[in-house]
Write an enzyme that holds these catalytic residues in place. Structure first.
Site, mmCIF file in Angstrom:
data_model
loop_
_atom_site.group_PDB
_atom_site.id
_atom_site.type_symbol
_atom_site.label_atom_id
_atom_site.label_comp_id
_atom_site.label_asym_id
_atom_site.label_seq_id
_atom_site.Cartn_x
_atom_site.Cartn_y
_atom_site.Cartn_z
ATOM 1 N N GLU A 237 0.838 -1.201 0.000
ATOM 2 C CA GLU A 237 0.000 0.000 0.000
ATOM 3 C C GLU A 237 0.873 1.251 0.000
ATOM 4 O O GLU A 237 1.622 1.508 0.947
ATOM 5 C CB GLU A 237 -0.911 -0.007 1.230
ATOM 6 C CG GLU A 237 -1.732 1.261 1.396
ATOM 7 C CD GLU A 237 -2.426 1.341 2.747
ATOM 8 O OE1 GLU A 237 -3.033 2.389 3.017
ATOM 9 O OE2 GLU A 237 -2.349 0.377 3.532
ATOM 10 N N ASP B 35 -1.273 -1.176 5.572
ATOM 11 C CA ASP B 35 -1.199 -0.592 6.907
ATOM 12 C C ASP B 35 -2.229 -1.229 7.845
ATOM 13 O O ASP B 35 -3.276 -1.728 7.406
ATOM 14 C CB ASP B 35 -1.461 0.915 6.847
ATOM 15 C CG ASP B 35 -0.352 1.665 6.129
ATOM 16 O OD1 ASP B 35 0.744 1.094 5.978
ATOM 17 O OD2 ASP B 35 -0.594 2.816 5.715
ATOM 18 N N ASP C 194 -4.543 -0.058 9.608
ATOM 19 C CA ASP C 194 -5.581 0.921 9.919
ATOM 20 C C ASP C 194 -6.784 0.649 9.028
ATOM 21 O O ASP C 194 -6.832 -0.345 8.297
ATOM 22 C CB ASP C 194 -5.054 2.352 9.730
ATOM 23 C CG ASP C 194 -4.548 2.614 8.303
ATOM 24 O OD1 ASP C 194 -4.807 1.773 7.400
ATOM 25 O OD2 ASP C 194 -3.908 3.651 8.087
ATOM 26 N N ASP D 178 -7.960 2.206 6.308
ATOM 27 C CA ASP D 178 -7.671 2.214 4.878
ATOM 28 C C ASP D 178 -6.947 0.936 4.456
ATOM 29 O O ASP D 178 -7.232 0.361 3.400
ATOM 30 C CB ASP D 178 -6.820 3.435 4.506
ATOM 31 C CG ASP D 178 -7.652 4.706 4.424
ATOM 32 O OD1 ASP D 178 -8.887 4.587 4.303
ATOM 33 O OD2 ASP D 178 -7.071 5.809 4.486
#
Length: 662
Positions: A449, A522, A524, A526
């Site tokens: 990413e 990541d 998180d 997203d």
């Protein structure tokens, strides 16, 4: 419910110890448990439960039982009860011990090696209840038969200085009277064998729900005595479906928009071969066909699926020509045109099912193709000739015609993509940092990413075997788009080009340039969304990647616990406590929000280095359940997604760790 009506067969065929054939004795199971159950991890743990459940299912599939109860106890043991005929209790003519003792002490012993005691069995290639016994600390069997309660106990322990697995503590005994019928087995997995002995309630619930769909009218109950509900009672789930696989299809389509209300249902029976087929069409763009043989999921399909698809395509093409939908010079539609948006469940029961590979995921019997083809042709022809079904038939045809147009447009797009890639592979220029090694079995590619993390990964990797493909934007959600729209997305095209194995029906895993495809995003929201989008794409258009074990998720650390020159990485909240204890007083904690926060050296030692990294392999345990979850979370039905999130999300978990000193 099933209790309102006794669905069990009258016991016309004697089921005795003489029905049990012994193929080989119980040896070496503890020495090499992986040979018998695949792994000593959580999957292997559940495998020994399924061996007992499958025996109960076989009683139900052959019409002798209509109730199966599973209980998980606080001490880690589990039990399975079915109200079938009961395991044979008489003396085996050759081994001179009870049928119960034979079943639980002899590997590959059972009444399923001919078609007399069991017409249909999913356990033919299994390893039997004896392996469950061998890998348990103890196991107890109760049989309720002829108004008598029989019991026998087994244990794994030392006997005369020698460790013996699953040996009987004594012979089978009559210990009481009873009006019940059937078999009850309770066992405790041995913690010295398995990595974990904690059964997963949801994993078991999903499987027995599927079995309830496949075995119409049989009641399955799962009770967890480790967990209480809001009323202070043990958590319990019960499943019973009087509609069988028709209910199954409606459940799978509950998050989609069906194009007609009542699924098409076809069934047939001939010479001991039974087939049931339920079909529904939705407004989605992908097909979802789930097939089973003797209750075993055949996730790789096989001859029965081939027969169904061939018959379905031929019947509709013939109908379209006969009724003027296709002109004389026009080509027939292809099977994939008719199957766009299809949800189908195909269940066959047959003698001597031959599965390709020990995993039992693909049916190999050639006669199954011919038989299913004939049965589907007969049933579908009757359906198509019935004028009452005209609205449904026309809906299917219009959907197929629209799919044909998109397919032809997508073919042009794929041809252009192939042409571009074969000329100069320009789509990858400036994106893919390839590895230097040319042995695909040794190589791996990280789909990373963002450019920032991609830059660190490129610098920190092992260039000889590790390729890096940064994503510069979110890929398209393949669940909501047609195939031509999916191919228009640059990130998707980049992934297809990098892997080099084609796409959709043209996908060829033999052409893969990398043995491991690793999603690295990541930790998180997203990052989770990107993982979900990529997993959806691979599930829909490169499912073989998952089936063959090529797809992984990289697990970057969540925390860095450090002081001075000491540093420990923690990959979960549970590991954080251990890391803090290891570093001791005066520690600092850094919570990583993204891969880009790590320098190349940190990314290598935590996430890229094969010697120290943590990878999660993406597997497909239950294709039907995966279909349901993906269509719920990634599809267009907002209300079903809200409902799922409200039921399963943990809104109370807070990120309480920032950069701080303690």
């Amino acid at each position: 419910m099933a209790e309102d009506k006794d669905l069990r067969k009258e016991e016309t065929k004697e089921y005795s110890a003489d029905s049990i054939q012994v193929l080989e004795g119980l040896e070496a199971v503890r020495v090499r448990p992986g040979m018998y159950i695949g792994t000593t991890g959580v999957k292997g743990l559940h495998h020994i439960l399924w061996e007992i459940v499958d025996n109960a299912i076989d009683e139900a599939a052959n019409g002798y039982a209509d109730r199966i109860d599973i209980v998980l106890y606080k001490d880690g043991s589990a039990s399975v009860y079915d109200n079938g005929r009961g395991i044979p209790v008489d003396i085996h003519p050759k081994l001179k011990v009870s049928g119960v003792e034979v079943v639980f002490t002899q590997l590959h012993a059972g009444g399923k090696f001919d078609s007399e005691s069991y017409s249909y069995s999913g356990g033919l290639h299994g390893v039997g209840a004896s392996v469950t016994n061998a890998l348990s600390s103890w196991l107890t069997v109760e049989v309720y038969k002829d108004k008598k309660l029989y019991r026998q106990e087994f244990e794994s322990s030392e006997v005369d200085g020698t460790f013996r697995s699953g040996h009987p503590k004594g012979p089978l005994k009559i210990v009481g009277d009873t009006d019940k019928k059937g078999s009850f087995i309770i066992f405790k997995p041995d913690p010295t064998v398995f990595d974990t002995v904690q059964f997963n309630f949801e994993t078991i619930a999903k499987r027995i729900k599927e079995l309830a769909f496949l075995n119409k009218g049989v009641t399955f109950t799962l009770t967890d005595e480790n967990t209480y509900n809001d009323d202070g009672e043990f958590v319990k789930k019960q499943y019973c479906y009087q509609g069988g696989i028709v209910d199954f299809v409606e459940y799978l389509d509950s998050t989609k928009v069906p194009l007609f209300k009542v699924p098409i249902f076809i069934e047939g029976e001939k010479s001991g071969f039974k087939m049931q087929l339920a079909i529904q069409l939705t407004d989605s763009y992908t097909e979802s066909v789930f097939s089973y043989v003797n209750n075993i999921p055949t996730t790789e399909g096989g001859t029965h699926e081939t027969g169904f698809k061939a018959a379905y395509t031929k019947c509709f093409n013939d109908y379209m020509r006969k009724n003027g939908y296709l002109k004389e010079k026009e080509e027939n539609l292809m099977g994939e045109d008719f199957r766009e948006g299809m949800t189908a469940v195909l269940s066959v029961k047959m003698h001597n099912a031959q599965f390709e590979g020990q995993t039992k995921t693909k049916l190999g019997n050639s006669e199954a193709k011919i038989t299913v083809d004939a049965m589907v042709t007969a049933g579908l022809t009757e359906y198509l000739d019935n004028k009452k079904n005209f609205t449904v038939i026309e809906t299917i045809i219009k959907k197929a015609q629209a799919a044909q147009k998109v397919r032809l447009a997508a073919k042009k797009a794929k041809d252009i993509t192939r042409q571009k890639n074969s000329i100069d592979n320009s789509i990858l220029v400036g994106k893919l940092s390839n590895c230097t090694g040319r042995k695909a079995e040794l190589n791996e590619i990280f789909i990373v990413e963002g450019d920032s993390a991609g830059g660190s990964a490129k610098q920190g990797r092992d260039r000889s075997t590790q390729a890096i493909l940064p994503l510069r934007g979110k890929p398209l959600n393949a669940e909501k788009k047609r195939v031509d729209e999916v191919l228009d997305n640059e990130e998707i095209r980049t992934i297809i080009s990098a892997l080099g194995a084609g796409f959709a029906e043209d996908f060829n895993p033999q052409s893969l340039k990398y043995n491991k495809i690793i999603i690295l995003a990541d930790a998180d929201q997203d990052g989770a969304h990107i993982r979900a989008i990529l997993l959806t794409f691979f599930f829909r258009y490169m499912k073989e990647l998952i089936m063959d074990g090529h797809l992984f998720i990289g697990m970057p650390p969540l925390y860095k616990v450090y002081k001075k020159d000491e540093c420990v990485y923690a990959y979960s909240d549970a590991e954080l406590d251990d890391a803090i204890k290891q570093i001791g007083r005066g520690y600092k904690i850094q919570r990583y929000k993204g891969l880009g926060e790590m320098n190349p050296e940190q990314l290598w030692e935590t996430t890229l280095d094969p010697e120290h990294r943590t990878l999660t392999q993406v597997t497909l345990e239950d294709a039907a359940e995966a279909e349901s979850i993906i269509s719920t979370l990634m599809g267009s039905n907002v209300e079903s997604r809200k409902q799922y999130i409200a039921e399963h999300a943990n809104f109370n978990k807070e990120d309480s760790f920032k950069d701080k000193v303690v």
